[in-house]
Design a protein around this motif. Structure first.
Motif, mmCIF file in Angstrom:
data_model
loop_
_atom_site.group_PDB
_atom_site.id
_atom_site.type_symbol
_atom_site.label_atom_id
_atom_site.label_comp_id
_atom_site.label_asym_id
_atom_site.label_seq_id
_atom_site.Cartn_x
_atom_site.Cartn_y
_atom_site.Cartn_z
ATOM 1 N N GLY A 63 5.984 -11.069 -16.458
ATOM 2 C CA GLY A 63 7.162 -11.924 -16.585
ATOM 3 C C GLY A 63 8.363 -11.448 -15.791
ATOM 4 O O GLY A 63 9.200 -12.258 -15.369
ATOM 5 N N THR A 64 8.463 -10.141 -15.580
ATOM 6 C CA THR A 64 9.575 -9.596 -14.789
ATOM 7 C C THR A 64 9.118 -9.007 -13.463
ATOM 8 O O THR A 64 9.921 -8.436 -12.732
ATOM 9 C CB THR A 64 10.302 -8.494 -15.584
ATOM 10 O OG1 THR A 64 9.382 -7.412 -15.841
ATOM 11 C CG2 THR A 64 10.835 -9.029 -16.905
ATOM 12 N N ALA A 65 7.834 -9.143 -13.166
ATOM 13 C CA ALA A 65 7.239 -8.602 -11.935
ATOM 14 C C ALA A 65 7.437 -7.092 -11.831
ATOM 15 O O ALA A 65 7.629 -6.543 -10.742
ATOM 16 C CB ALA A 65 7.819 -9.297 -10.707
ATOM 17 N N SER A 66 7.387 -6.417 -12.975
ATOM 18 C CA SER A 66 7.556 -4.964 -13.002
ATOM 19 C C SER A 66 6.203 -4.282 -13.121
ATOM 20 O O SER A 66 5.298 -4.798 -13.791
ATOM 21 C CB SER A 66 8.452 -4.556 -14.178
ATOM 22 O OG SER A 66 9.738 -5.131 -14.052
ATOM 23 N N ILE A 67 6.085 -3.125 -12.505
ATOM 24 C CA ILE A 67 4.801 -2.399 -12.525
ATOM 25 C C ILE A 67 5.036 -0.909 -12.682
ATOM 26 O O ILE A 67 6.109 -0.396 -12.394
ATOM 27 C CB ILE A 67 3.982 -2.665 -11.240
ATOM 28 C CG1 ILE A 67 4.798 -2.286 -9.979
ATOM 29 C CG2 ILE A 67 3.512 -4.099 -11.166
ATOM 30 C CD1 ILE A 67 4.549 -0.933 -9.443
ATOM 31 N N PHE A 68 3.987 -0.232 -13.162
ATOM 32 C CA PHE A 68 3.946 1.224 -13.200
ATOM 33 C C PHE A 68 2.552 1.607 -12.739
ATOM 34 O O PHE A 68 1.564 1.225 -13.372
ATOM 35 C CB PHE A 68 4.223 1.726 -14.616
ATOM 36 C CG PHE A 68 4.318 3.234 -14.738
ATOM 37 C CD1 PHE A 68 4.588 4.042 -13.641
ATOM 38 C CD2 PHE A 68 4.161 3.860 -15.971
ATOM 39 C CE1 PHE A 68 4.696 5.423 -13.756
ATOM 40 C CE2 PHE A 68 4.257 5.244 -16.107
ATOM 41 C CZ PHE A 68 4.527 6.015 -15.001
ATOM 42 N N ARG A 69 2.468 2.326 -11.628
ATOM 43 C CA ARG A 69 1.149 2.663 -11.084
ATOM 44 C C ARG A 69 1.173 4.046 -10.437
ATOM 45 O O ARG A 69 2.235 4.550 -10.074
ATOM 46 C CB ARG A 69 0.694 1.618 -10.072
ATOM 47 C CG ARG A 69 1.562 1.465 -8.831
ATOM 48 C CD ARG A 69 0.864 0.593 -7.780
ATOM 49 N NE ARG A 69 0.545 -0.721 -8.257
ATOM 50 C CZ ARG A 69 1.024 -1.856 -7.742
ATOM 51 N NH1 ARG A 69 1.886 -1.815 -6.726
ATOM 52 N NH2 ARG A 69 0.667 -3.020 -8.227
ATOM 53 N N PRO A 70 0.005 4.666 -10.260
ATOM 54 C CA PRO A 70 -0.072 5.948 -9.557
ATOM 55 C C PRO A 70 0.083 5.746 -8.054
ATOM 56 O O PRO A 70 -0.298 4.706 -7.505
ATOM 57 C CB PRO A 70 -1.462 6.473 -9.918
ATOM 58 C CG PRO A 70 -2.263 5.249 -10.226
ATOM 59 C CD PRO A 70 -1.303 4.250 -10.812
ATOM 60 N N LEU A 71 0.623 6.762 -7.392
ATOM 61 C CA LEU A 71 0.853 6.705 -5.953
ATOM 62 C C LEU A 71 0.622 8.096 -5.381
ATOM 63 O O LEU A 71 1.105 9.080 -5.931
ATOM 64 C CB LEU A 71 2.283 6.249 -5.663
ATOM 65 C CG LEU A 71 2.705 6.091 -4.200
ATOM 66 C CD1 LEU A 71 2.005 4.898 -3.579
ATOM 67 C CD2 LEU A 71 4.219 5.921 -4.107
ATOM 68 N N ASN A 72 -0.121 8.178 -4.276
ATOM 69 C CA ASN A 72 -0.395 9.491 -3.701
ATOM 70 C C ASN A 72 -0.451 9.417 -2.190
ATOM 71 O O ASN A 72 -0.526 8.341 -1.592
ATOM 72 C CB ASN A 72 -1.713 10.044 -4.261
ATOM 73 C CG ASN A 72 -2.911 9.238 -3.806
ATOM 74 O OD1 ASN A 72 -3.463 9.485 -2.747
ATOM 75 N ND2 ASN A 72 -3.326 8.250 -4.602
ATOM 76 N N ALA A 73 -0.407 10.585 -1.570
ATOM 77 C CA ALA A 73 -0.383 10.679 -0.110
ATOM 78 C C ALA A 73 -1.709 10.279 0.513
ATOM 79 O O ALA A 73 -1.786 10.060 1.719
ATOM 80 C CB ALA A 73 -0.021 12.104 0.311
ATOM 81 N N GLU A 74 -2.771 10.175 -0.274
ATOM 82 C CA GLU A 74 -4.075 9.805 0.256
ATOM 83 C C GLU A 74 -4.226 8.300 0.434
ATOM 84 O O GLU A 74 -5.191 7.826 1.000
ATOM 85 C CB GLU A 74 -5.181 10.309 -0.685
ATOM 86 C CG GLU A 74 -5.188 11.833 -0.840
ATOM 87 C CD GLU A 74 -6.117 12.288 -1.955
ATOM 88 O OE1 GLU A 74 -6.487 11.439 -2.798
ATOM 89 O OE2 GLU A 74 -6.470 13.474 -1.983
ATOM 90 N N GLY A 75 -3.261 7.546 -0.112
ATOM 91 C CA GLY A 75 -3.343 6.094 -0.024
ATOM 92 C C GLY A 75 -3.245 5.619 1.414
ATOM 93 O O GLY A 75 -2.769 6.319 2.307
ATOM 94 N N SER A 76 -3.666 4.381 1.659
ATOM 95 C CA SER A 76 -3.713 3.854 3.017
ATOM 96 C C SER A 76 -2.322 3.645 3.596
ATOM 97 O O SER A 76 -2.112 3.802 4.787
ATOM 98 C CB SER A 76 -4.486 2.529 3.027
ATOM 99 O OG SER A 76 -3.879 1.596 2.150
ATOM 100 N N THR A 77 -1.354 3.265 2.766
ATOM 101 C CA THR A 77 -0.005 3.032 3.277
ATOM 102 C C THR A 77 1.027 3.270 2.188
ATOM 103 O O THR A 77 0.759 3.060 1.011
ATOM 104 C CB THR A 77 0.144 1.600 3.812
ATOM 105 O OG1 THR A 77 1.491 1.430 4.293
ATOM 106 C CG2 THR A 77 -0.130 0.569 2.722
ATOM 107 N N LEU A 78 2.186 3.715 2.611
ATOM 108 C CA LEU A 78 3.304 3.894 1.697
ATOM 109 C C LEU A 78 4.470 3.012 2.118
ATOM 110 O O LEU A 78 5.591 3.198 1.653
ATOM 111 C CB LEU A 78 3.739 5.362 1.677
ATOM 112 C CG LEU A 78 2.699 6.368 1.157
ATOM 113 C CD1 LEU A 78 3.202 7.794 1.355
ATOM 114 C CD2 LEU A 78 2.362 6.126 -0.292
#
Length: 570
Positions: free
Chosen positions: A189-204
Motif C-alpha cells: 500500500g505504501t510501496a515500502s520494502i525491506f530486503r537484503p542487499l550485498n556486493a555480490e548482486g548484479s547491480t546497485l
C-alpha cells in the motif's frame, strides 16, 4: 512506559560510574547529557520524548525469534511468542537516535549511527526491529530499507530476523498490511520494502535508501558498497544508515575510518551533529582475563552474554595464544592488528605527541632512512632525531604514492591521507623519485643528517644521484642479520617510552600491520600477512635505528641490556 526517562537515567548512571563502561561509552553518555542542557537555549535541536518512546514501544511489540526467549508460551490462554524486552542501554541508543529532532522541521537529527559492541549483545535483533519500524511506522512513503553486507549470506541475517519477527506476529502484519516473500518484506500500500542487499548482486544502481543496516561492518574490505549506500540517501528527508559491527583487525578499512570519525566526535576534536555512535570495549590497562572488567565491554552481560560462556572462552584464550585475538575482538571488542601482531599498540599510542614538530628537534643529529617503491607500495622516508644526552628518539615520516595507486587502492584512507597532506601523491602510475630526491636534498640542507641508509632494491639510481649531491648514503640490505637487533631496540624504546612520534596515522597503521616471528636463534624480522598491509615506514625506521647503533658501536651485550631495561621500564 517512559523509555526516554530510562535512557537518560542510564546515561547519568554511566557517567556517575554506577554502570561499568569504557571511556568511549562514557563519552557517548556525556554527549547526551550535554546536549540535553543545550536544548531549549536556541540550539537547532530538541529532544522529543514522544519520538524516543515510540521506537522503543514498537520494538517491544515484536517477538523474540532466537534463543531461550523464543520458546512459545501460553499467554492469556493462547500460544504466543514472548515479546522483546529492551535493556536500559538499548533504550539509550534508540532514544538518542530517534528522540533528537530539528526544531523547525521536526526531522531526525541523526542520519548516521555507528554501533560497535561484542557478539551476543543482541545487535541483530535490535537492528531487525529498527528495519521493520523504518519500513512501516516512520511515515516515509515508498521507504526502501536494506540489510547490507558484503555477502548474500551475511546480508540475510538481519533481514531474516526481521522476516521471522513479522511472520510470528500476525497483528503486526495485519495492522501495517505487511507481505512476506522469499527475498523481501513489503507494504504494497505504501510501496515500502525491506530486503537484503550485498556486493555480490548484479547491480546497485537506482537505490533510494531510507534505511540501511550495514552488518559486520569490519568485514568490508573495500569502501565501494558503503559509498553506494551512503550516496543513495540524498533524496530522502530523514534517512538513517546504521553501521553495526564487532571490532576487527583492518585499521585501513572503511569501518575503522568511520570509527575514527566517531572517536574524534566524542573527544570533541570534530563536530558532527548528525553522527551518533556507541563503542563498548575495555580500557587501556585493563586485564582482559579479569572477569570483573568483562561487563564494561558487554552491556548485555548477565542477560544474553553469560558469565559461564565468557569464562570458557577466556580459558581457551589463556591456554592457546592463537585464540587470544579472537577473544579480544569478538568478546571484548578490542581492535587487534594482525593474527600475530608484533607491537604493543597501547604502548605505541602512549608514545604519540601530536604537538611535536620537527622545529623542536632540528638541532639534534638525524638519521634519515628510505624504503622505496615505484607502483603500488608506499615509498617511505623517515627522519629519526636522536637526543643522546637524554636518551630520547624523535620520529617523523614522509610517504609517497603514485596518483593512480591512490585512486585505485582498496585502502579507503589513502585519499583522506592525501587530502590532509600526510600522503604525497606524485603524478602518473609510478612514484616520481625526482620528488623524493628534492625532499632529501632539502632535508640534508636543513638538518644534521649523519647517514641515509637505503635498500638498494629500486634505489640504485636515486642513491647515485644523492651521492653526487654529497648526501651520506649507506646501503643497508633488508636481511635478518641487519634487522633483528634494531627491531628489538625499536620495541624496547616504545615499551620504555623513549621513542616519541608525532602521531602520524600512516605510521601507526603500518606499525599495526607488522608481524614478527622468532627463529631458532631468537632473531626477528618485520613481515606483513597481507599485501595490502603496508609496513614500509616501519622498515625504514628499523634501518635508521640500526645505523644509529652502528655509529655508537654498541655491543651485543649493551643492546641486550638496553632491551631488558626497556621491558622492565614498561
Amino acid at each position: 512506559m517512559n523509555f526516554a526517562g530510562r535512557a537518560n537515567g542510564y546515561a547519568r548512571r554511566v557517567v556517575a560510574g554506577d554502570i561499568p563502561a569504557c571511556r568511549l561509552h562514557r563519552l557517548a553518555c556525556e554527549r547526551q547529557l550535554r546536549d540535553l542542557k543545550r536544548a531549549g537555549r536556541g540550539w537547532t535541536y530538541r529532544f522529543d520524548d514522544g519520538a524516543a518512546n515510540r521506537i522503543c514501544q514498537f520494538i517491544e511489540l515484536l517477538p523474540h525469534i532466537k534463543g531461550e526467549w523464543a520458546r512459545p508460551q501460553f499467554i492469556d490462554g493462547a500460544m504466543q511468542y514472548p515479546k522483546i524486552k529492551l535493556e536500559d542501554w538499548q533504550c539509550f541508543v534508540l532514544c538518542v537516535v530517534f528522540g533528537w529532532v530539528n526544531n523547525e522541521t521536526g526531522r531526525r537529527r541523526f542520519t548516521r549511527v555507528y554501533e560497535e559492541v561484542p557478539r551476543k549483545n543482541a545487535k541483530s535483533t535490535k537492528v531487525a526491529g529498527i528495519g521493520l519500524y523504518m519500513m512501516t511506522a516512520d511515515g516515509e512513503p515508498g521507504a526502501e530499507c536494506y540489510s547490507v553486507a558484503t555477502t548474500g549470506e551475511q546480508s540475510r541475517i538481519v533481514w531474516g530476523d526481521a522476516a521471522k519477527m513479522a511472520e510470528r506476529e500476525p497483528e503486526f502484519r495485519a495492522m501495517f498490511c505487511v507481505d512476506i516473500h522469499a527475498h523481501d518484506v513489503s507494504v504494497p500500500g505504501t510501496a515500502s520494502i525491506f530486503r537484503p542487499l550485498n556486493a555480490e548482486g548484479s547491480t546497485l544502481d537506482g537505490l533510494n535508501i531510507h534505511f540501511g543496516a550495514i552488518d559486520e561492518f569490519h568485514a568490508h574490505k573495500r569502501r565501494n558498497l558503503f559509498d553506494v549506500i551512503d550516496s543513495a540517501t540524498g533524496a530522502r528527508s530523514q534517512p538513517l544508515i546504521w553501521m553495526v559491527t564487532t571490532a576487527g583487525s583492518d585499521r585501513s578499512g572503511i569501518c575503522y575510518e568511520q570509527r575514527t570519525h566517531l572517536v574524534k566526535i566524542l573527544d570533541g576534536v570534530v563536530e558532527d551533529e548528525t553522527f551518533f555512535g556507541l563503542i563498548c570495549s575495555i580500557d587501556d590497562g585493563d586485564d582482559w582475563s579479569d572477569p570483573a572488567i568483562w561487563a564494561k565491554a558487554n552491556p548485555n552481560y548477565g542477560v544474553s552474554v553469560l558469565a559461564e560462556d565468557m569464562e570458557q572462552a577466556c580459558r581457551k584464550a589463556m591456554s592457546m595464544p592463537s585464540a587470544v585475538n579472537n577473544f579480544l575482538t569478538k568478546r571484548l571488542n578490542v581492535w587487534v592488528n594482525a593474527d600475530s601482531a608484533w607491537m604493543d599498540m597501547k604502548a605505541w599510542e602512549a608514545c604519540a605527541d601530536r604537538t611535536l614538530t620537527v622545529d623542536q628537534v632540528e638541532h639534534l643529529p638525524c638519521w634519515m632512512a628510505l624504503d622505496l617503491a615505484s607502483k603500488v607500495d608506499i615509498a617511505a622516508k623517515v627522519k629519526l632525531f636522536v637526543d643522546h644526552e637524554n636518551n630520547r628518539y624523535y620520529l617523523f615520516a614522509d610517504y609517497y604514492l603514485p596518483e593512480r595507486a591512490v585512486e585505485n587502492s582498496a585502502n579507503s584512507q589513502y585519499q583522506g591521507w592525501r587530502r590532509s597532506g600526510l600522503l604525497r601523491a606524485t603524478e602518473g602510475e609510478i612514484t616520481d623519485f625526482d620528488v623524493i630526491e628534492q625532499d632529501i636534498i632539502a632535508d640534508c640542507g636543513r638538518f644534521d643528517v649523519r647517514e641515509v641508509p637505503y635498500d638498494p632494491f629500486q634505489a640504485t639510481q636515486l642513491a647515485t644521484h644523492m651521492i653526487e649531491n654529497h648526501v651520506p648514503m649507506v646501503e643497508m640490505r633488508p636481511t635478518v642479520l641487519n634487522f633483528s637487533e634494531p627491531m628489538k631496540q625499536l620495541e624496547a624504546l616504545v615499551l620504555s617510552g623513549k621513542l616519541v612520534h608525532d602521531g602520524n596515522p600512516i605510521t601507526t597503521w603500518m606499525i599495526s600491520n607488522v608481524v614478527a616471528h622468532l627463529d631458532a636463534k631468537d632473531n626477528i624480522y618485520p613481515r606483513k600477512e597481507r599485501p595490502e598491509n603496508k609496513i614500509d615506514g616501519v622498515v625504514a625506521t628499523i634501518m635508521a635505528l640500526g645505523r644509529v647503533y652502528q655509529e655508537r658501536g654498541a655491543s651485543k651485550q649493551e643492546i641486550d641490556a638496553y632491551f631488558s631495561e626497556g621491558m622492565r621500564a614498561f
